[in-house]
Design a protein around this motif. Structure first.
Motif, mmCIF file in Angstrom:
data_model
loop_
_atom_site.group_PDB
_atom_site.id
_atom_site.type_symbol
_atom_site.label_atom_id
_atom_site.label_comp_id
_atom_site.label_asym_id
_atom_site.label_seq_id
_atom_site.Cartn_x
_atom_site.Cartn_y
_atom_site.Cartn_z
ATOM 1 N N THR A 1 -6.035 -6.986 1.686
ATOM 2 C CA THR A 1 -6.164 -5.734 2.451
ATOM 3 C C THR A 1 -6.661 -5.937 3.868
ATOM 4 N N ARG B 1 -13.703 -3.042 -6.004
ATOM 5 C CA ARG B 1 -13.688 -2.001 -4.973
ATOM 6 C C ARG B 1 -14.206 -2.572 -3.663
ATOM 7 N N GLU C 1 -13.956 -1.525 5.117
ATOM 8 C CA GLU C 1 -12.655 -1.436 4.481
ATOM 9 C C GLU C 1 -12.718 -0.588 3.211
ATOM 10 N N GLY C 2 -11.585 -0.044 2.877
ATOM 11 C CA GLY C 2 -11.485 0.760 1.670
ATOM 12 C C GLY C 2 -10.383 1.787 1.795
ATOM 13 N N SER C 3 -9.761 2.114 0.689
ATOM 14 C CA SER C 3 -8.673 3.084 0.646
ATOM 15 C C SER C 3 -8.415 3.356 -0.825
ATOM 16 N N ASN C 4 -7.166 3.579 -1.189
ATOM 17 C CA ASN C 4 -6.810 3.730 -2.594
ATOM 18 C C ASN C 4 -6.380 2.398 -3.209
ATOM 19 N N ASN D 1 -15.597 1.274 1.159
ATOM 20 C CA ASN D 1 -15.155 2.662 1.308
ATOM 21 C C ASN D 1 -13.950 2.999 0.435
ATOM 22 N N SER D 2 -13.872 2.353 -0.731
ATOM 23 C CA SER D 2 -12.793 2.693 -1.659
ATOM 24 C C SER D 2 -12.947 4.153 -2.067
ATOM 25 N N LYS D 3 -11.815 4.815 -2.216
ATOM 26 C CA LYS D 3 -11.833 6.229 -2.575
ATOM 27 C C LYS D 3 -12.296 6.399 -4.022
ATOM 28 N N ALA E 1 -0.171 5.330 0.285
ATOM 29 C CA ALA E 1 -1.195 6.370 0.366
ATOM 30 C C ALA E 1 -0.882 7.565 -0.529
ATOM 31 N N PRO F 1 0.830 -1.205 0.000
ATOM 32 C CA PRO F 1 0.000 0.000 0.000
ATOM 33 C C PRO F 1 0.868 1.260 0.000
#
Length: 172
Positions: A60, A92, A67-70, A95-97, A42, A40
């Motif tokens: 992940t 995705r 869960e979620g991010s970039n 909470n994926s961006k 950010a 990962p």
């Protein structure tokens, strides 16, 4: 948008010689992991990991649906040893961006792929649609409904398929 690739071993989505591999750069805004462990970052617009049949959450972690991010997953459909299709299933999490999804789509679409977005579930879209079809065809074969040749011919002529379900299973 520029992308870089971290690769270990063969990629099912992008076999050796695929133009997508050759067009990668160093230090792109998007990092794509092919067979390499997820790292990962950010600071990247998106970090993508090639998926097999597993969920993105394997890489992940799971967080009770939060869960979620970039970090996103992707899979490019390929039947057996056939060439991969032009379809990319972008995976995705809840909470994926949105900007990560947009960046990933931009990279793949710039390379002339068609991108569909799906949630993090085993099998995603294509596998969940085609596997039952193949299983039914094999069950019909076991039950003696018709020969493999006749079932394949029926699907080609009657449904307009380019090949039959038994041919598909056997070539994989």
């Amino acid at each position: 948008m520029r992308y870089s690739i971290s690769q270990r071993g063969e990629s099912r989505s992008f076999p050796a010689g695929d133009a997508f591999l050759g067009n990668a750069s160093t230090g792109g805004e998007v990092t794509i992991h092919l067979g390499a462990p997820l790292k990962p970052d950010a600071d990247k617009a998106a970090v993508l990991i090639e998926l097999g049949t597993e969920c993105l959450g394997v890489h992940t972690g799971e967080a009770s649906g939060e869960e979620g991010s970039n970090v996103l997953g992707f899979a490019r459909y390929r039947n057996g040893s056939d060439a991969p299709s032009q379809l990319i299933e972008l995976v995705r999490q809840p909470n994926s961006k949105p900007e990560a999804i947009a960046a990933a789509k931009a990279v793949f679409e710039a390379a002339a792929f068609t991108v569909v977005v799906c949630t993090d579930q085993v099998g995603r879209i294509v596998d969940r649609l085609v596997r039952p079809k193949y299983n039914v065809a094999l069950r019909f074969l076991d039950e003696g409904l018709a020969t493999a040749k006749d079932m394949d011919l029926t699907c080609r002529l009657g449904l307009g398929y380019p090949d039959g379900p038994i041919e598909r299973v056997e070539c994989g």
